[in-house]
Design a protein around this motif. Structure first.
Motif, PDB file in Angstrom:
ATOM      1  N   UNK A 152       0.789  -1.220   0.000  1.00  0.00           N
ATOM      2  CA  UNK A 152       0.000   0.000   0.000  1.00  0.00           C
ATOM      3  C   UNK A 152       0.825   1.276   0.000  1.00  0.00           C
ATOM      4  N   UNK A 153       0.145   2.395   0.152  1.00  0.00           N
ATOM      5  CA  UNK A 153       0.759   3.717   0.141  1.00  0.00           C
ATOM      6  C   UNK A 153       1.872   3.808   1.184  1.00  0.00           C
ATOM      7  N   UNK A 154       3.016   4.375   0.779  1.00  0.00           N
ATOM      8  CA  UNK A 154       4.167   4.511   1.671  1.00  0.00           C
ATOM      9  C   UNK A 154       4.238   5.908   2.278  1.00  0.00           C
ATOM     10  N   UNK A 155       4.010   6.937   1.477  1.00  0.00           N
ATOM     11  CA  UNK A 155       3.995   8.326   1.935  1.00  0.00           C
ATOM     12  C   UNK A 155       5.217   8.697   2.783  1.00  0.00           C
ATOM     13  N   UNK A 156       6.403   8.386   2.251  1.00  0.00           N
ATOM     14  CA  UNK A 156       7.618   8.857   2.894  1.00  0.00           C
ATOM     15  C   UNK A 156       8.043   8.129   4.146  1.00  0.00           C
ATOM     16  N   UNK A 157       7.394   7.014   4.471  1.00  0.00           N
ATOM     17  CA  UNK A 157       7.738   6.256   5.678  1.00  0.00           C
ATOM     18  C   UNK A 157       8.859   5.271   5.324  1.00  0.00           C
ATOM     19  N   UNK A 158      10.097   5.750   5.336  1.00  0.00           N
ATOM     20  CA  UNK A 158      11.230   4.956   4.876  1.00  0.00           C
ATOM     21  C   UNK A 158      11.477   3.735   5.749  1.00  0.00           C
ATOM     22  N   UNK A 159      11.392   3.870   7.067  1.00  0.00           N
ATOM     23  CA  UNK A 159      11.658   2.722   7.942  1.00  0.00           C
ATOM     24  C   UNK A 159      10.699   1.573   7.647  1.00  0.00           C
ATOM     25  N   UNK A 160       9.427   1.878   7.489  1.00  0.00           N
ATOM     26  CA  UNK A 160       8.443   0.839   7.179  1.00  0.00           C
ATOM     27  C   UNK A 160       8.706   0.240   5.801  1.00  0.00           C
ATOM     28  N   UNK A 161       9.082   1.079   4.849  1.00  0.00           N
ATOM     29  CA  UNK A 161       9.334   0.610   3.490  1.00  0.00           C
ATOM     30  C   UNK A 161      10.546  -0.320   3.458  1.00  0.00           C
ATOM     31  N   UNK A 162      11.591   0.019   4.217  1.00  0.00           N
ATOM     32  CA  UNK A 162      12.763  -0.864   4.309  1.00  0.00           C
ATOM     33  C   UNK A 162      12.370  -2.234   4.862  1.00  0.00           C
ATOM     34  N   UNK A 163      11.578  -2.205   5.906  1.00  0.00           N
ATOM     35  CA  UNK A 163      11.157  -3.464   6.525  1.00  0.00           C
ATOM     36  C   UNK A 163      10.327  -4.291   5.553  1.00  0.00           C
TER      37      UNK A 163
END
Length: 217
Positions: free
Chosen positions: A2-13
């Protein structure tokens, strides 16, 4: 995903996987590190481990990077500020190129991946890119379906009648519209028997990032 909206830590995980990643748009804005998210997405593309579907926030960023005159808002301004750092000169150009070439929807068998909502034209048209003139399928892909009224929170009121046009046996995975009330992707089946799965759980906006493992699209 889903939408990431700049959440890099969550996207890395979420991308620490051997699976191929299909991200459903809105990589940027709101969260703390849109530039970092773009870097990671480009790395996934370069290593052939992922792609992203164009979201409305990505499109707005792309058009801003083209130099178009458009209505600015604080989340977009912050993303542009991050990308204005000299260390991101190469990233800025590459991000624009990837946004300009990103598909607006992707169909794999009986699964269709799109940011905002389904349009029946997506069953017959090849995937298009999204920085040009608006059309009915492009508008539906980016923004879903709206009533023309504004909600008290300032966002357009959305409706879900497009779900009733999904053919039986097809699943449409979308982001954009935060519908879940239990912290899990929200599913709804339409009158024709097709299913929509809403994956936006508010990453970058106080919620979290959702993804679904699909074994046979």
């Amino acid at each position: 995903m889903g939408d990431v909206h700049g959440d890099l830590n969550a996207f890395r995980h979420a991308t620490a996987t051997e699976r191929f990643v299909i991200q459903l748009g809105d990589l940027v804005d709101h969260g703390p590190d849109s530039a970092g998210v773009l870097e990671l997405m480009i790395d996934l593309i370069d290593t052939r481990r992922g792609l992203f579907i164009l979201g409305n926030h990505d499109r707005k960023l792309g058009r801003a990077l083209e130099g178009r005159r458009l209505r600015r808002d604080p989340p977009l301004e912050e993303t542009l500020r991050q990308l204005s750092d000299p260390e991101y000169d190469t990233l800025r150009q590459r991000a624009y190129e990837e946004i300009a070439g990103a598909p607006v929807w992707v169909r794999l068998g009986n699964s269709l991946f799109v940011h905002g909502g389904f349009h029946t034209a997506m069953l017959s048209l090849p995937p298009m890119t999204g920085l040009g003139d608006m059309s009915a399928p492009l508008s539906r892909a980016l923004f879903g379906e709206t009533t023309g009224r504004m909600q008290p929170d300032g966002y357009p009121e959305r409706r879900l009648s497009w779900i009733n046009r999904i053919p039986e046996g097809m699943t449409v995975y979308v982001g954009h519209d935060r519908r879940s009330t239990d912290g899990r992707p929200w599913r709804r089946t339409g009158r024709l028997g097709g299913t929509a799965v809403f994956t936006d759980l508010g990453a970058g906006k106080g919620g979290h990032l959702a993804w679904i493992d699909i074994n046979d699209p």
